[in-house]
Design a protein around this motif. Structure first.
Motif, PDB file in Angstrom:
ATOM      1  N   PRO A 131       8.493  -2.703  11.026  1.00 32.27           N
ATOM      2  CA  PRO A 131       8.647  -1.546  10.143  1.00 32.27           C
ATOM      3  C   PRO A 131       9.587  -1.824   8.964  1.00 32.27           C
ATOM      4  O   PRO A 131       9.360  -1.337   7.865  1.00 32.27           O
ATOM      5  N   ASN A 132      10.624  -2.603   9.194  1.00 28.49           N
ATOM      6  CA  ASN A 132      11.542  -2.896   8.101  1.00 28.49           C
ATOM      7  C   ASN A 132      10.899  -3.796   7.050  1.00 28.49           C
ATOM      8  O   ASN A 132      11.223  -3.711   5.867  1.00 28.49           O
ATOM      9  N   LYS A 133       9.954  -4.641   7.450  1.00 24.86           N
ATOM     10  CA  LYS A 133       9.216  -5.465   6.496  1.00 24.86           C
ATOM     11  C   LYS A 133       8.335  -4.563   5.623  1.00 24.86           C
ATOM     12  O   LYS A 133       8.232  -4.768   4.411  1.00 24.86           O
ATOM     13  N   PHE A 134       7.706  -3.572   6.230  1.00 25.07           N
ATOM     14  CA  PHE A 134       6.913  -2.595   5.481  1.00 25.07           C
ATOM     15  C   PHE A 134       7.799  -1.939   4.424  1.00 25.07           C
ATOM     16  O   PHE A 134       7.435  -1.850   3.255  1.00 25.07           O
ATOM     17  N   PHE A 135       8.967  -1.493   4.844  1.00 29.17           N
ATOM     18  CA  PHE A 135       9.902  -0.837   3.929  1.00 29.17           C
ATOM     19  C   PHE A 135      10.306  -1.787   2.799  1.00 29.17           C
ATOM     20  O   PHE A 135      10.270  -1.412   1.620  1.00 29.17           O
ATOM     21  N   ASP A 136      10.693  -3.002   3.156  1.00 27.69           N
ATOM     22  CA  ASP A 136      11.133  -3.976   2.147  1.00 27.69           C
ATOM     23  C   ASP A 136      10.029  -4.273   1.137  1.00 27.69           C
ATOM     24  O   ASP A 136      10.267  -4.305  -0.073  1.00 27.69           O
ATOM     25  N   LYS A 137       8.804  -4.489   1.633  1.00 24.53           N
ATOM     26  CA  LYS A 137       7.685  -4.789   0.733  1.00 24.53           C
ATOM     27  C   LYS A 137       7.366  -3.590  -0.158  1.00 24.53           C
ATOM     28  O   LYS A 137       7.025  -3.746  -1.324  1.00 24.53           O
ATOM     29  N   SER A 138       7.473  -2.403   0.384  1.00 19.88           N
ATOM     30  CA  SER A 138       7.232  -1.209  -0.400  1.00 19.88           C
ATOM     31  C   SER A 138       8.295  -1.054  -1.486  1.00 19.88           C
ATOM     32  O   SER A 138       7.973  -0.762  -2.644  1.00 19.88           O
ATOM     33  N   MET A 139       9.530  -1.268  -1.133  1.00 26.31           N
ATOM     34  CA  MET A 139      10.611  -1.182  -2.124  1.00 26.31           C
ATOM     35  C   MET A 139      10.405  -2.223  -3.220  1.00 26.31           C
ATOM     36  O   MET A 139      10.555  -1.909  -4.407  1.00 26.31           O
ATOM     37  N   ASP A 140      10.067  -3.439  -2.828  1.00 27.48           N
ATOM     38  CA  ASP A 140       9.817  -4.497  -3.820  1.00 27.48           C
ATOM     39  C   ASP A 140       8.688  -4.089  -4.759  1.00 27.48           C
ATOM     40  O   ASP A 140       8.779  -4.284  -5.971  1.00 27.48           O
ATOM     41  N   TYR A 141       7.620  -3.539  -4.200  1.00 22.44           N
ATOM     42  CA  TYR A 141       6.468  -3.122  -4.994  1.00 22.44           C
ATOM     43  C   TYR A 141       6.879  -2.091  -6.044  1.00 22.44           C
ATOM     44  O   TYR A 141       6.547  -2.220  -7.223  1.00 22.44           O
ATOM     45  N   TYR A 142       7.583  -1.051  -5.613  1.00 18.44           N
ATOM     46  CA  TYR A 142       7.921   0.015  -6.549  1.00 18.44           C
ATOM     47  C   TYR A 142       9.016  -0.399  -7.535  1.00 18.44           C
ATOM     48  O   TYR A 142       9.023   0.080  -8.667  1.00 18.44           O
ATOM     49  N   GLN A 143       9.895  -1.281  -7.129  1.00 24.13           N
ATOM     50  CA  GLN A 143      10.877  -1.799  -8.095  1.00 24.13           C
ATOM     51  C   GLN A 143      10.176  -2.631  -9.159  1.00 24.13           C
ATOM     52  O   GLN A 143      10.491  -2.531 -10.345  1.00 24.13           O
ATOM     53  N   GLU A 144       9.211  -3.443  -8.755  1.00 24.27           N
ATOM     54  CA  GLU A 144       8.449  -4.250  -9.709  1.00 24.27           C
ATOM     55  C   GLU A 144       7.595  -3.345 -10.601  1.00 24.27           C
ATOM     56  O   GLU A 144       7.492  -3.565 -11.810  1.00 24.27           O
ATOM     57  N   LYS A 145       6.999  -2.337 -10.006  1.00 21.80           N
ATOM     58  CA  LYS A 145       6.138  -1.418 -10.748  1.00 21.80           C
ATOM     59  C   LYS A 145       6.927  -0.685 -11.832  1.00 21.80           C
ATOM     60  O   LYS A 145       6.394  -0.392 -12.904  1.00 21.80           O
ATOM     61  N   ASP A 146       8.197  -0.399 -11.557  1.00 24.12           N
ATOM     62  CA  ASP A 146       9.027   0.334 -12.507  1.00 24.12           C
ATOM     63  C   ASP A 146       9.567  -0.534 -13.638  1.00 24.12           C
ATOM     64  O   ASP A 146      10.093  -0.010 -14.611  1.00 24.12           O
ATOM     65  N   LYS A 147       9.430  -1.855 -13.516  1.00 29.10           N
ATOM     66  CA  LYS A 147       9.914  -2.744 -14.575  1.00 29.10           C
ATOM     67  C   LYS A 147       8.977  -2.689 -15.779  1.00 29.10           C
ATOM     68  O   LYS A 147       7.760  -2.599 -15.617  1.00 29.10           O
ATOM     69  N   PRO A 148       9.552  -2.798 -16.983  1.00 28.86           N
ATOM     70  CA  PRO A 148       8.673  -2.881 -18.156  1.00 28.86           C
ATOM     71  C   PRO A 148       7.861  -4.178 -18.119  1.00 28.86           C
ATOM     72  O   PRO A 148       8.309  -5.187 -17.588  1.00 28.86           O
ATOM     73  N   ASN A 149       6.661  -4.128 -18.642  1.00 28.63           N
ATOM     74  CA  ASN A 149       5.781  -5.303 -18.715  1.00 28.63           C
ATOM     75  C   ASN A 149       5.442  -5.888 -17.348  1.00 28.63           C
ATOM     76  O   ASN A 149       5.348  -7.104 -17.187  1.00 28.63           O
ATOM     77  N   ASN A 150       5.294  -5.038 -16.346  1.00 25.99           N
ATOM     78  CA  ASN A 150       4.928  -5.556 -15.018  1.00 25.99           C
ATOM     79  C   ASN A 150       3.439  -5.867 -14.977  1.00 25.99           C
ATOM     80  O   ASN A 150       2.685  -5.495 -15.854  1.00 25.99           O
ATOM     81  N   ASN A 151       3.031  -6.541 -13.933  1.00 26.63           N
ATOM     82  CA  ASN A 151       1.621  -6.910 -13.774  1.00 26.63           C
ATOM     83  C   ASN A 151       0.865  -5.944 -12.872  1.00 26.63           C
ATOM     84  O   ASN A 151      -0.290  -6.175 -12.554  1.00 26.63           O
ATOM     85  N   ILE A 152       1.530  -4.898 -12.424  1.00 27.44           N
ATOM     86  CA  ILE A 152       0.885  -3.942 -11.529  1.00 27.44           C
ATOM     87  C   ILE A 152       0.153  -2.915 -12.384  1.00 27.44           C
ATOM     88  O   ILE A 152       0.741  -2.238 -13.206  1.00 27.44           O
ATOM     89  N   LYS A 153      -1.137  -2.823 -12.160  1.00 31.20           N
ATOM     90  CA  LYS A 153      -1.972  -1.915 -12.934  1.00 31.20           C
ATOM     91  C   LYS A 153      -1.928  -0.519 -12.309  1.00 31.20           C
ATOM     92  O   LYS A 153      -1.609  -0.372 -11.143  1.00 31.20           O
ATOM     93  N   PRO A 154      -2.262   0.482 -13.082  1.00 26.86           N
ATOM     94  CA  PRO A 154      -2.303   1.841 -12.524  1.00 26.86           C
ATOM     95  C   PRO A 154      -3.238   1.898 -11.322  1.00 26.86           C
ATOM     96  O   PRO A 154      -4.155   1.093 -11.185  1.00 26.86           O
ATOM     97  N   ASP A 155      -3.018   2.875 -10.500  1.00 24.36           N
ATOM     98  CA  ASP A 155      -3.774   3.072  -9.269  1.00 24.36           C
ATOM     99  C   ASP A 155      -5.272   3.134  -9.539  1.00 24.36           C
ATOM    100  O   ASP A 155      -5.734   3.951 -10.304  1.00 24.36           O
TER     101      ASP A 155
END
Length: 172
Positions: A131-155
């Motif tokens: 469960p903590n890996k799920f949390f960590d990966k989710s946090m990483d995803y949203y921190q990356e998503k919030d960065k300018p010029n990220n590679n994560i496309k809209p949903d």
């Protein structure tokens, strides 16, 4: 929950404050009935052993008693309630919900991976084993998503909008 909260980096003081607030809502005397257990998890009383959060396998192999609500939602929640949980999490596609629900009883980790993928579009999810890996990966995803010029496309996935590190059980 207690060890999960510890595993995401909440301090002993933060954990005591969190649980005190949670238990005060129920009218229970937290300091008298529960504070010792929180301190014990952090290794400051009792055997003075600092305990680690449980893995998905350990959580999935726990038999829940009537009325208990913790555990892995993909292992311990019946199909109808799992469908409701997935809809409440913003997943509207019935085919995707049915796919997750159909494999959850025998492959809860794969169901969790599918859920993660829906909630984190364009990510590269791996099999979730903690469960903590799920949390960590989710946090990483949203921190990356919030960065300018990220590679994560809209949903691009119907019903996958929204954030979260899993449902209220420590996820699986």
């Amino acid at each position: 929950y207690g060890l999960f909260i510890k595993g995401i980096g909440v301090s002993l003081e933060g954990s005591l404050e969190f649980w005190r607030n949670e238990f005060n809502q129920t009218g229970r005397d937290f300091d008298k009935d529960y504070a010792y257990n929180v301190r014990h998890n952090y290794g400051t009383v009792g055997k003075r052993t600092s305990y680690s959060p449980y893995s998905c396998i350990k959580i999935q192999n726990t038999d829940l008693k009537a009325g208990e609500t913790h555990g892995c939602p993909f292992k311990h929640v019946d199909a109808n309630n799992l469908r409701l949980m997935l809809r409440d999490a913003g997943i509207d596609n019935s085919n995707l919900i049915n796919s997750i629900v159909s494999i959850a009883p025998t492959q809860p980790n794969e169901a969790c991976r599918m859920y993660f993928e829906l909630k984190h579009p364009n990510s590269l999810p791996s099999l979730m084993l903690h469960p903590n890996k799920f949390f960590d990966k989710s946090m990483d995803y949203y921190q990356e998503k919030d960065k300018p010029n990220n590679n994560i496309k809209p949903d691009q996935t119907e019903g996958a909008a929204g954030a979260g590190a899993g449902g209220g059980t420590g996820t699986g």
